[in-house]
Design an enzyme around this catalytic site. Structure first.
Site, PDB file in Angstrom:
ATOM      1  N   PRO A 145      48.772  75.234  60.004  1.00  0.00           N
ATOM      2  CA  PRO A 145      48.272  74.074  59.289  1.00  0.00           C
ATOM      3  C   PRO A 145      46.976  73.527  59.881  1.00  0.00           C
ATOM      4  O   PRO A 145      46.973  72.915  60.940  1.00  0.00           O
ATOM      5  CB  PRO A 145      49.409  73.051  59.399  1.00  0.00           C
ATOM      6  N   GLU A 146      45.913  73.796  59.187  1.00  0.00           N
ATOM      7  CA  GLU A 146      44.639  73.150  59.471  1.00  0.00           C
ATOM      8  C   GLU A 146      44.360  72.243  58.277  1.00  0.00           C
ATOM      9  O   GLU A 146      45.249  72.040  57.448  1.00  0.00           O
ATOM     10  CB  GLU A 146      43.539  74.211  59.649  1.00  0.00           C
ATOM     11  N   ARG A 152      59.070  76.263  66.043  1.00  0.00           N
ATOM     12  CA  ARG A 152      58.562  76.322  67.411  1.00  0.00           C
ATOM     13  C   ARG A 152      58.655  74.986  68.147  1.00  0.00           C
ATOM     14  O   ARG A 152      58.288  74.917  69.335  1.00  0.00           O
ATOM     15  CB  ARG A 152      57.116  76.822  67.363  1.00  0.00           C
TER      16      ARG A 152
END
Length: 271
Positions: A2-3, A113
């Site tokens: 996600p940018e 994560r």
DNA sequence: CGGACAACCTGGCGGC
DNA sequence: TGCCGCCAGGTTGTCC
């Protein structure tokens, strides 16, 4: 994953399912993902707050409640989506936070994560205050970019990843913007000409807009809130294309490490 | 301030 | 198949 383009796509996808809703309860299974406030306060405080709007600042998702704001950072593997209460459709093992809505649906924050972070604050600038300008905002002009750039030194790629310099650009779009502007990722910032700065400015905006247009890049974990994949990865010129021919000149794309990050570029086209 | 590096975590993939 | 090492889109803190 996600940018800026991915986060923007998530925000757009959440607006409709969250419009007019109220959060009636919250639960989580990963306490360290909650930055503030302390656990017992969090669940009690968020209960009963209505959703006013869903926005983005840099890579942060801002769900403006009343009176607080819920901020979520997806980091590497976060996913955020709304499903019916009893939904087990995707057998998502990695849901860390569940926000119960008032229409028998849940907002779920999944993050394999465990790098993602959740904040509930009165003033979102407590969290986003140090971020640099929004690259797609009207107020982010070439002149402002130039003025900020000439105050810096060092390599250009790590600077593009510095969220205090510019908010929202991550590893993928940094590589793509540098390719689009013909600049080598190791170029020292203080050697850039006026023309190169202008090219870089335009390239940053172009690659981000292109990413949004393609609804983000689903290389690995990223999914849109409806569970489908974005298409931006199909348009990358250098990212993930090590040793493959440059689309522009045919030379193999190089991959090196810059500032601890995998970096893709064309040694012939980027100087 | 710049830069190198560790840390936080888990899953996927290539290689053997 | 199974195991192992390596790699990953982000950010922060420490140290020199």
């Amino acid at each position: 994953m996600p940018e800026l383009p991915e986060v923007e796509t998530v925000v757009r996808g959440l607006r409709e399912p969250l419009a007019g809703r109220t959060i009636i309860a919250a639960a989580y299974t990963w306490p360290r993902g909650l930055v503030t406030p302390d656990g017992p306060i969090f669940s009690a405080r968020i209960a009963g707050q209505p959703v006013r709007s869903v926005d983005r600042r840099g890579k942060y998702i801002l769900i403006r409640l009343d009176p607080d704001t819920l901020l979520i950072h997806l980091k590497m593997t976060g996913r955020l989506y709304v499903v019916p209460d009893d939904s087990v459709q995707d057998a998502d093992r990695w849901v860390r936070f569940t926000f119960q809505l008032d229409n028998a649906h849940q907002l779920r924050f999944s993050d394999s994560r465990k790098f993602g972070r959740v904040y509930l604050v009165e003033d979102p600038s407590e969290v986003t205050g140090r971020l640099g300008p929004e690259p797609l905002d009207e107020s982010f002009t070439l002149e402002e970019f130039r003025q900020q750039l000439v105050r810096r030194s060092g390599q250009i790629k790590p600077l593009l990843l510095n969220q205090a310099f510019l908010a929202g650009v991550g590893n993928i779009y940094a590589d793509e913007a540098l390719f689009a502007s013909g600049l080598h990722p190791l170029r020292r910032v203080n050697t850039l000409s006026e023309d190169e700065i202008a090219r870089l400015y335009a390239a940053i905006q172009a690659v981000l807009q292109d990413g949004i247009q393609s609804q983000g890049a689903s290389i690995n974990w990223y999914r849109k809130p409806d569970g489908s994949r974005g298409q931006a990865q199909d348009r990358f010129q250098v990212y993930g294309r090590a040793n493959q021919p440059c689309f522009r000149c045919g030379q193999p794309v190089s991959k090196i490490v810059v500032g601890q990050r995998g970096t893709h570029f064309c040694p012939a086209c980027q100087r």
